[in-house]
Design a protein around this motif. Structure first.
Motif, PDB file in Angstrom:
ATOM      1  N   SER A  99      14.616  23.466  36.748  1.00 11.66           N
ATOM      2  CA  SER A  99      15.383  24.262  35.965  1.00 11.66           C
ATOM      3  C   SER A  99      16.530  22.120  35.228  1.00 11.66           C
ATOM      4  CB  SER A  99      17.028  24.818  36.878  1.00 11.66           C
ATOM      5  OG  SER A  99      16.991  23.722  37.763  1.00 11.66           O
ATOM      6  N   SER A 100      16.022  21.471  35.889  1.00  5.52           N
ATOM      7  CA  SER A 100      16.859  20.528  35.160  1.00  5.52           C
ATOM      8  C   SER A 100      16.698  20.142  33.839  1.00  5.52           C
ATOM      9  CB  SER A 100      16.299  19.462  35.671  1.00  5.52           C
ATOM     10  OG  SER A 100      14.725  19.083  34.778  1.00  5.52           O
ATOM     11  N   GLU A 101      17.849  19.662  32.738  1.00  4.53           N
ATOM     12  CA  GLU A 101      17.945  19.412  32.269  1.00  4.53           C
ATOM     13  C   GLU A 101      16.803  18.970  31.403  1.00  4.53           C
ATOM     14  OE1 GLU A 101      20.957  20.187  30.256  1.00  4.53           O
ATOM     15  OE2 GLU A 101      21.244  21.191  32.597  1.00  4.53           O
ATOM     16  N   LYS A 102      16.475  18.189  31.781  1.00  8.05           N
ATOM     17  CA  LYS A 102      14.820  16.861  30.901  1.00  8.05           C
ATOM     18  C   LYS A 102      13.219  18.207  31.000  1.00  8.05           C
ATOM     19  CE  LYS A 102      12.203  14.286  33.682  1.00  8.05           C
ATOM     20  NZ  LYS A 102      11.705  12.995  34.560  1.00  8.05           N
ATOM     21  N   PHE A 103      13.541  19.087  32.332  1.00  9.79           N
ATOM     22  CA  PHE A 103      12.657  20.227  31.912  1.00  9.79           C
ATOM     23  C   PHE A 103      12.977  21.065  30.393  1.00  9.79           C
ATOM     24  CE2 PHE A 103       9.507  24.337  32.573  1.00  9.79           C
ATOM     25  CZ  PHE A 103       8.938  24.351  32.866  1.00  9.79           C
ATOM     26  N   LEU A 104      14.035  21.739  30.636  1.00  8.94           N
ATOM     27  CA  LEU A 104      14.344  22.493  29.898  1.00  8.94           C
ATOM     28  C   LEU A 104      14.237  21.909  28.248  1.00  8.94           C
ATOM     29  CD1 LEU A 104      17.709  23.901  31.285  1.00  8.94           C
ATOM     30  CD2 LEU A 104      15.196  25.596  31.010  1.00  8.94           C
ATOM     31  N   GLU A 105      14.573  20.708  28.377  1.00  8.19           N
ATOM     32  CA  GLU A 105      14.563  20.192  27.033  1.00  8.19           C
ATOM     33  C   GLU A 105      12.848  19.907  26.110  1.00  8.19           C
ATOM     34  OE1 GLU A 105      16.192  16.335  27.574  1.00  8.19           O
ATOM     35  OE2 GLU A 105      18.558  17.217  27.480  1.00  8.19           O
ATOM     36  N   LEU A 106      12.365  19.717  27.040  1.00  3.36           N
ATOM     37  CA  LEU A 106      10.951  20.312  26.962  1.00  3.36           C
ATOM     38  C   LEU A 106      10.558  21.458  26.544  1.00  3.36           C
ATOM     39  CD1 LEU A 106       7.688  18.684  27.255  1.00  3.36           C
ATOM     40  CD2 LEU A 106       7.610  19.263  29.272  1.00  3.36           C
ATOM     41  N   LEU A 107      11.330  22.527  27.483  1.00  2.00           N
ATOM     42  CA  LEU A 107      10.591  23.541  27.019  1.00  2.00           C
ATOM     43  C   LEU A 107      11.585  24.101  25.784  1.00  2.00           C
ATOM     44  CD1 LEU A 107       9.898  26.569  28.553  1.00  2.00           C
ATOM     45  CD2 LEU A 107      12.596  26.975  29.097  1.00  2.00           C
ATOM     46  N   ILE A 108      12.581  23.783  25.387  1.00  2.39           N
ATOM     47  CA  ILE A 108      13.147  24.355  24.475  1.00  2.39           C
ATOM     48  C   ILE A 108      12.331  23.506  23.279  1.00  2.39           C
ATOM     49  CG2 ILE A 108      15.155  24.010  22.463  1.00  2.39           C
ATOM     50  CD1 ILE A 108      15.400  26.077  25.481  1.00  2.39           C
ATOM     51  N   ALA A 109      11.857  22.380  23.483  1.00  2.00           N
ATOM     52  CA  ALA A 109      10.760  21.259  22.140  1.00  2.00           C
ATOM     53  C   ALA A 109      10.173  21.837  21.623  1.00  2.00           C
ATOM     54  CB  ALA A 109      11.234  19.969  23.029  1.00  2.00           C
ATOM     55  N   THR A 110       8.893  22.213  22.583  1.00  2.00           N
ATOM     56  CA  THR A 110       8.101  23.063  22.640  1.00  2.00           C
ATOM     57  C   THR A 110       8.036  23.923  22.124  1.00  2.00           C
ATOM     58  OG1 THR A 110       7.299  21.565  24.424  1.00  2.00           O
ATOM     59  CG2 THR A 110       5.208  23.357  23.840  1.00  2.00           C
ATOM     60  N   ALA A 111       9.052  25.401  23.102  1.00  2.00           N
ATOM     61  CA  ALA A 111       8.623  26.132  22.249  1.00  2.00           C
ATOM     62  C   ALA A 111       9.587  26.812  20.215  1.00  2.00           C
ATOM     63  CB  ALA A 111      10.250  27.319  22.674  1.00  2.00           C
ATOM     64  N   GLU A 112      10.306  25.430  19.873  1.00  3.82           N
ATOM     65  CA  GLU A 112      10.687  25.614  18.573  1.00  3.82           C
ATOM     66  C   GLU A 112       9.581  25.252  18.159  1.00  3.82           C
ATOM     67  OE1 GLU A 112      15.349  24.642  18.750  1.00  3.82           O
ATOM     68  OE2 GLU A 112      13.851  23.050  18.774  1.00  3.82           O
ATOM     69  N   ASN A 113       8.805  23.853  18.144  1.00  5.16           N
ATOM     70  CA  ASN A 113       7.603  23.433  17.486  1.00  5.16           C
ATOM     71  C   ASN A 113       6.523  24.737  17.889  1.00  5.16           C
ATOM     72  OD1 ASN A 113       4.893  21.862  17.604  1.00  5.16           O
ATOM     73  ND2 ASN A 113       5.939  20.266  16.954  1.00  5.16           N
ATOM     74  N   ARG A 114       6.373  25.297  18.951  1.00  8.12           N
ATOM     75  CA  ARG A 114       4.894  26.131  18.833  1.00  8.12           C
ATOM     76  C   ARG A 114       5.320  27.748  17.973  1.00  8.12           C
ATOM     77  NH1 ARG A 114      -0.228  24.277  19.709  1.00  8.12           N
ATOM     78  NH2 ARG A 114      -0.417  26.471  18.207  1.00  8.12           N
ATOM     79  N   ARG A 115       6.885  28.396  17.651  1.00  9.60           N
ATOM     80  CA  ARG A 115       7.782  29.447  17.639  1.00  9.60           C
ATOM     81  C   ARG A 115       7.352  30.047  18.598  1.00  9.60           C
ATOM     82  NH1 ARG A 115      10.216  28.337  12.667  1.00  9.60           N
ATOM     83  NH2 ARG A 115       8.953  26.438  11.682  1.00  9.60           N
ATOM     84  N   ILE A 116       7.538  29.696  19.995  1.00  8.86           N
ATOM     85  CA  ILE A 116       7.023  30.784  21.485  1.00  8.86           C
ATOM     86  C   ILE A 116       7.489  31.962  21.235  1.00  8.86           C
ATOM     87  CG2 ILE A 116       6.362  31.155  23.571  1.00  8.86           C
ATOM     88  CD1 ILE A 116       4.412  29.050  22.572  1.00  8.86           C
ATOM     89  N   PRO A 117       9.050  31.799  21.555  1.00  9.51           N
ATOM     90  CA  PRO A 117       9.950  33.337  22.029  1.00  9.51           C
ATOM     91  C   PRO A 117       9.610  34.521  21.049  1.00  9.51           C
ATOM     92  CG  PRO A 117      11.218  31.558  21.525  1.00  9.51           C
ATOM     93  CD  PRO A 117      10.382  31.028  20.972  1.00  9.51           C
ATOM     94  N   SER A 118       8.892  34.860  21.098  1.00 12.97           N
ATOM     95  CA  SER A 118       8.957  36.175  20.338  1.00 12.97           C
ATOM     96  C   SER A 118       9.445  37.171  21.304  1.00 12.97           C
ATOM     97  CB  SER A 118       7.062  37.255  20.061  1.00 12.97           C
ATOM     98  OG  SER A 118       6.588  36.548  21.448  1.00 12.97           O
ATOM     99  N   THR A 119       8.732  37.243  22.442  1.00 13.31           N
ATOM    100  CA  THR A 119      10.027  37.618  24.408  1.00 13.31           C
ATOM    101  C   THR A 119      10.165  36.728  24.856  1.00 13.31           C
ATOM    102  OG1 THR A 119       7.637  38.065  25.123  1.00 13.31           O
ATOM    103  CG2 THR A 119       7.877  39.810  23.571  1.00 13.31           C
ATOM    104  N   LYS A 120      11.052  36.938  25.540  1.00 19.11           N
ATOM    105  CA  LYS A 120      11.120  36.555  26.621  1.00 19.11           C
ATOM    106  C   LYS A 120      10.380  36.196  27.588  1.00 19.11           C
ATOM    107  CE  LYS A 120      14.916  36.484  30.066  1.00 19.11           C
ATOM    108  NZ  LYS A 120      15.954  37.838  31.438  1.00 19.11           N
ATOM    109  N   ASN A 121       9.055  37.128  28.101  1.00 13.80           N
ATOM    110  CA  ASN A 121       8.094  36.810  28.685  1.00 13.80           C
ATOM    111  C   ASN A 121       7.437  35.648  28.173  1.00 13.80           C
ATOM    112  OD1 ASN A 121       8.081  38.658  30.821  1.00 13.80           O
ATOM    113  ND2 ASN A 121       6.454  40.093  29.822  1.00 13.80           N
TER     114      ASN A 121
END
Lengths: 185, 90
Positions: A99-121
């Motif tokens: 839940s750290s900011e560092k990990f969330l930033e990595l998560l968002i950057a990766t999700a945006e790059n790979r256009r991941i979140p079609s669903t919450k799962n």
């Protein structure tokens, strides 16, 4: 992370379960990661620091939820509620805060790059993929992962602040090196 | 981002779509995924689209909170105005 000098943390958490299971944990002085656990192999705790009251309520809500949704404690000699308070002792190198900011930033950057979140799962799967990559790179698995989760469902008569809190930290342990103390309602 | 996190990002970015899909599908057995799913306020909706989940969330919000439809429209207008400002600043 892996290069840090070895130092340990003591985290505090609550765990809601049946009295039968709580008695077994106290007797063996150990939490066992059950492969049949509702949420997968591991031991799960609600985090707290100084004030245990919310973590106790959430442990109770989890017990109710597990009973209502999954019939988890059906068949136990005494399926009534028990809440364990535990100190979770973990080496800093074996602990990861998802839940750290560092990990969330990595998560968002990766999700945006790979256009991941079609669903919450899919988005939650990506968290796991990133966690596994971190483990691969550092050459060992984390024993305790902290994650922020939604609070369990509403129950009649519950204090509103339980829901207003909205998110609560939990500890997910592969193997929990804990010292437990029995608290019974 | 520190070096370790950059390496993770680069590794994921370099995967093919098929490789990434395979890793995402395998992740559903992991305890972190399981606990997030089990505790989700959208626990019955984790496999639907973002739009459907937001619609459900909005409906729950309208039913559970002391807030009117007009309040929501107003907040949408304020958000839209902020978006315009944000776009100008960018």
């Amino acid at each position: 992370m892996s290069s840090a000098a070895s130092a340990s943390l003591v985290l505090k958490g609550t765990h809601g379960t049946s009295k039968t299971r709580a008695d077994a944990i106290i007797k063996e002085a150990k939490f066992k990661a059950s492969a049949e656990a509702v949420v997968g192999p591991g031991v799960y705790f609600w985090a707290f620091d100084q004030d245990i009251s919310l973590a106790k309520r959430l442990a109770a809500n989890w017990w109710r939820s597990a009973n209502d949704r999954f019939k988890t404690y059906t068949g136990d000699d005494d399926p009534s509620l028990a809440i364990l308070k535990a100190n979770i002792e973990v080496d800093l190198n074996d602990y990861f805060d998802a839940s750290s900011e560092k990990f969330l930033e990595l998560l968002i950057a990766t999700a945006e790059n790979r256009r991941i979140p079609s669903t919450k799962n899919d988005f939650n799967s990506l968290r796991v993929v990133l966690l596994k990559e971190l483990q691969d790179l550092q050459g060992s698995d984390f024993k305790v992962v902290r994650a922020e989760v939604d609070v369990p469902g509403a129950y009649k008569g519950e204090a509103p602040y339980v829901y207003w809190a909205a998110k609560k930290s939990s500890y997910i342990c592969r193997d929990a090196p804990c010292t437990g103390m029995h608290l019974r309602y | 981002m520190d070096d370790l996190f950059k390496k993770v990002f680069e590794r994921i970015v370099s995967l093919s779509d098929e490789e990434l899909r395979e890793r995402l599908d395998r992740a559903v057995d992991h305890p972190l995924f399981k606990v997030l799913e089990a505790m989700s306020s959208w626990s019955l909706l984790t496999t639907v689209s973002v739009d459907a989940a937001m619609k459900h969330d909005l409906e729950s919000y309208l039913q559970s909170q002391d807030i009117s439809y007009d309040d929501l429209v107003l907040s949408d207008e304020l958000l839209a105005a902020n978006d315009a400002q944000y776009a100008l600043a960018a």
